[in-house]
Design a protein around this motif. Structure first.
Motif, PDB file in Angstrom:
ATOM      1  N   MET A   1      32.156  29.792 -28.376  1.00  0.00           N
ATOM      2  CA  MET A   1      32.435  31.183 -28.690  1.00  0.00           C
ATOM      3  C   MET A   1      32.195  31.407 -30.172  1.00  0.00           C
ATOM      4  O   MET A   1      32.701  30.673 -31.007  1.00  0.00           O
ATOM      5  CB  MET A   1      33.880  31.479 -28.289  1.00  0.00           C
ATOM      6  CG  MET A   1      34.404  32.755 -28.846  1.00  0.00           C
ATOM      7  SD  MET A   1      35.791  33.332 -27.902  1.00  0.00           S
ATOM      8  CE  MET A   1      35.090  34.817 -27.342  1.00  0.00           C
ATOM      9  N   LYS A   2      31.421  32.428 -30.472  1.00  0.00           N
ATOM     10  CA  LYS A   2      31.032  32.682 -31.857  1.00  0.00           C
ATOM     11  C   LYS A   2      32.094  33.479 -32.622  1.00  0.00           C
ATOM     12  O   LYS A   2      32.358  33.210 -33.784  1.00  0.00           O
ATOM     13  CB  LYS A   2      29.713  33.446 -31.855  1.00  0.00           C
ATOM     14  CG  LYS A   2      29.144  33.684 -33.221  1.00  0.00           C
ATOM     15  CD  LYS A   2      27.768  34.292 -33.120  1.00  0.00           C
ATOM     16  CE  LYS A   2      27.180  34.569 -34.471  1.00  0.00           C
ATOM     17  NZ  LYS A   2      25.869  35.176 -34.389  1.00  0.00           N
ATOM     18  N   TYR A   3      32.707  34.454 -31.978  1.00  0.00           N
ATOM     19  CA  TYR A   3      33.666  35.318 -32.657  1.00  0.00           C
ATOM     20  C   TYR A   3      35.083  35.044 -32.129  1.00  0.00           C
ATOM     21  O   TYR A   3      35.586  33.955 -32.297  1.00  0.00           O
ATOM     22  CB  TYR A   3      33.266  36.789 -32.489  1.00  0.00           C
ATOM     23  CG  TYR A   3      31.890  37.079 -33.052  1.00  0.00           C
ATOM     24  CD1 TYR A   3      31.640  37.008 -34.414  1.00  0.00           C
ATOM     25  CD2 TYR A   3      30.820  37.384 -32.216  1.00  0.00           C
ATOM     26  CE1 TYR A   3      30.377  37.247 -34.938  1.00  0.00           C
ATOM     27  CE2 TYR A   3      29.556  37.635 -32.732  1.00  0.00           C
ATOM     28  CZ  TYR A   3      29.346  37.563 -34.092  1.00  0.00           C
ATOM     29  OH  TYR A   3      28.089  37.811 -34.592  1.00  0.00           O
TER      30      TYR A   3
ATOM     31  N   ARG B   1      37.894  36.051 -28.716  1.00  0.00           N
ATOM     32  CA  ARG B   1      38.051  36.715 -27.424  1.00  0.00           C
ATOM     33  C   ARG B   1      38.734  38.065 -27.621  1.00  0.00           C
ATOM     34  O   ARG B   1      39.661  38.199 -28.416  1.00  0.00           O
ATOM     35  CB  ARG B   1      38.872  35.859 -26.477  1.00  0.00           C
ATOM     36  CG  ARG B   1      39.022  36.594 -25.145  1.00  0.00           C
ATOM     37  CD  ARG B   1      39.530  35.820 -24.010  1.00  0.00           C
ATOM     38  NE  ARG B   1      38.777  34.624 -23.733  1.00  0.00           N
ATOM     39  CZ  ARG B   1      39.220  33.692 -22.920  1.00  0.00           C
ATOM     40  NH1 ARG B   1      40.389  33.819 -22.346  1.00  0.00           N
ATOM     41  NH2 ARG B   1      38.500  32.627 -22.687  1.00  0.00           N
TER      42      ARG B   1
ATOM     43  N   ASP C   1      34.531  34.915 -22.640  1.00  0.00           N
ATOM     44  CA  ASP C   1      34.076  34.602 -23.993  1.00  0.00           C
ATOM     45  C   ASP C   1      32.689  35.177 -24.269  1.00  0.00           C
ATOM     46  O   ASP C   1      32.436  35.746 -25.337  1.00  0.00           O
ATOM     47  CB  ASP C   1      34.060  33.084 -24.226  1.00  0.00           C
ATOM     48  CG  ASP C   1      35.459  32.486 -24.302  1.00  0.00           C
ATOM     49  OD1 ASP C   1      36.437  33.264 -24.421  1.00  0.00           O
ATOM     50  OD2 ASP C   1      35.572  31.253 -24.252  1.00  0.00           O
ATOM     51  N   VAL C   2      31.779  35.027 -23.320  1.00  0.00           N
ATOM     52  CA  VAL C   2      30.417  35.555 -23.501  1.00  0.00           C
ATOM     53  C   VAL C   2      30.463  37.071 -23.652  1.00  0.00           C
ATOM     54  O   VAL C   2      29.818  37.646 -24.540  1.00  0.00           O
ATOM     55  CB  VAL C   2      29.501  35.147 -22.319  1.00  0.00           C
ATOM     56  CG1 VAL C   2      28.178  35.900 -22.373  1.00  0.00           C
ATOM     57  CG2 VAL C   2      29.251  33.642 -22.334  1.00  0.00           C
TER      58      VAL C   2
ATOM     59  N   SER D   1      33.007  38.875 -24.671  1.00  0.00           N
ATOM     60  CA  SER D   1      33.639  39.172 -25.966  1.00  0.00           C
ATOM     61  C   SER D   1      32.621  39.074 -27.093  1.00  0.00           C
ATOM     62  O   SER D   1      32.544  39.958 -27.962  1.00  0.00           O
ATOM     63  CB  SER D   1      34.801  38.206 -26.224  1.00  0.00           C
ATOM     64  OG  SER D   1      35.843  38.404 -25.303  1.00  0.00           O
ATOM     65  N   ASP D   2      31.831  38.005 -27.094  1.00  0.00           N
ATOM     66  CA  ASP D   2      30.813  37.845 -28.139  1.00  0.00           C
ATOM     67  C   ASP D   2      29.785  38.970 -28.102  1.00  0.00           C
ATOM     68  O   ASP D   2      29.358  39.468 -29.150  1.00  0.00           O
ATOM     69  CB  ASP D   2      30.116  36.494 -28.013  1.00  0.00           C
ATOM     70  CG  ASP D   2      30.908  35.361 -28.670  1.00  0.00           C
ATOM     71  OD1 ASP D   2      31.879  35.643 -29.399  1.00  0.00           O
ATOM     72  OD2 ASP D   2      30.536  34.195 -28.460  1.00  0.00           O
TER      73      ASP D   2
ATOM     74  N   TRP E   1      31.475  42.030 -29.652  1.00  0.00           N
ATOM     75  CA  TRP E   1      31.571  41.853 -31.105  1.00  0.00           C
ATOM     76  C   TRP E   1      30.202  42.019 -31.765  1.00  0.00           C
ATOM     77  O   TRP E   1      30.083  42.666 -32.812  1.00  0.00           O
ATOM     78  CB  TRP E   1      32.162  40.493 -31.457  1.00  0.00           C
ATOM     79  CG  TRP E   1      33.652  40.480 -31.497  1.00  0.00           C
ATOM     80  CD1 TRP E   1      34.499  39.844 -30.650  1.00  0.00           C
ATOM     81  CD2 TRP E   1      34.487  41.148 -32.452  1.00  0.00           C
ATOM     82  NE1 TRP E   1      35.801  40.073 -31.012  1.00  0.00           N
ATOM     83  CE2 TRP E   1      35.826  40.872 -32.115  1.00  0.00           C
ATOM     84  CE3 TRP E   1      34.224  41.959 -33.563  1.00  0.00           C
ATOM     85  CZ2 TRP E   1      36.901  41.373 -32.843  1.00  0.00           C
ATOM     86  CZ3 TRP E   1      35.297  42.453 -34.290  1.00  0.00           C
ATOM     87  CH2 TRP E   1      36.609  42.162 -33.934  1.00  0.00           C
ATOM     88  N   GLU E   2      29.176  41.411 -31.172  1.00  0.00           N
ATOM     89  CA  GLU E   2      27.823  41.497 -31.742  1.00  0.00           C
ATOM     90  C   GLU E   2      27.392  42.959 -31.862  1.00  0.00           C
ATOM     91  O   GLU E   2      26.843  43.378 -32.877  1.00  0.00           O
ATOM     92  CB  GLU E   2      26.850  40.700 -30.860  1.00  0.00           C
ATOM     93  CG  GLU E   2      25.574  40.294 -31.525  1.00  0.00           C
ATOM     94  CD  GLU E   2      25.737  39.257 -32.626  1.00  0.00           C
ATOM     95  OE1 GLU E   2      25.068  39.436 -33.672  1.00  0.00           O
ATOM     96  OE2 GLU E   2      26.488  38.287 -32.472  1.00  0.00           O
TER      97      GLU E   2
ATOM     98  N   LEU F   1      28.399  37.307 -38.676  1.00  0.00           N
ATOM     99  CA  LEU F   1      29.500  36.348 -38.819  1.00  0.00           C
ATOM    100  C   LEU F   1      30.192  36.524 -40.172  1.00  0.00           C
ATOM    101  O   LEU F   1      31.423  36.445 -40.263  1.00  0.00           O
ATOM    102  CB  LEU F   1      28.991  34.916 -38.645  1.00  0.00           C
ATOM    103  CG  LEU F   1      30.072  33.839 -38.480  1.00  0.00           C
ATOM    104  CD1 LEU F   1      31.019  34.150 -37.326  1.00  0.00           C
ATOM    105  CD2 LEU F   1      29.419  32.479 -38.279  1.00  0.00           C
TER     106      LEU F   1
END
Length: 157
Positions: free
Chosen positions: A1-3, A5, A48-49, A51-52, A55-56, A129
């Motif tokens: 996960m990049k960011y 949840r 998670d995907v 959520s990212d 966020w993106e 990020l």
């Protein structure tokens, strides 16, 4: 996960978007229920995907951030390759996060206890990020009114 949840409340707000996201993967409501019950780790990955992705999308549109706390105000303008910071620092015990402290600043911009600073910073390889990290540290997404006001004040000819 990049960011990070999304919260339960955020998922509820984006309920329809999440359904559409699952549909793009040919997952209907019945199958989603089965996944949650039999493969919770897969369900977690999907959350998670999603959520990212959210966020993106949000981070790619952010133009201004502000972080106000205690004796510091950090106002950011986010350009394509770098961010510009206008910072205000109080050298007294006024709290900019309170109405009274902010009102004091408004009335005393030229006071010796008010210091203005500026800086430019180039993003790392991942602009979004970098922005996300500022939000995690307490910055809020804004329309830039404070940034514009103080940037014009500091850079007036």
């Amino acid at each position: 996960m990049k960011y990070a949840r999304l919260t339960k409340e955020q998922f509820e707000e984006l309920h329809q978007e999440f359904i559409n996201f699952l549909a793009t993967q040919s997952i209907d409501a019945k199958e989603w229920k089965t996944i949650k019950e039999t493969k919770p780790e897969v369900a977690e990955q999907e959350l998670d995907v999603f959520s990212d992705l959210v966020w993106e999308g949000v981070l790619s549109k952010v133009k201004y951030l502000e972080h106000i706390s205690g004796q510091h105000m950090h106002l950011f303008a986010l350009a394509d390759t770098n961010m510009h910071l206008v910072a205000i620092k109080l050298k007294n015990d006024k709290d900019l996060a309170t109405k009274e402290g902010f009102e004091w600043l408004r009335k005393n911009l030229l006071h010796d206890d008010v210091e203005f600073l500026q800086a430019n910073k180039t993003y790392s390889e991942d602009k979004n990020l970098d922005i996300f990290k500022l939000i995690q540290q307490g910055a809020n997404i804004t329309k830039g009114e404070l940034y514009t006001y103080f940037n014009d004040l500091v850079n007036a000819d």
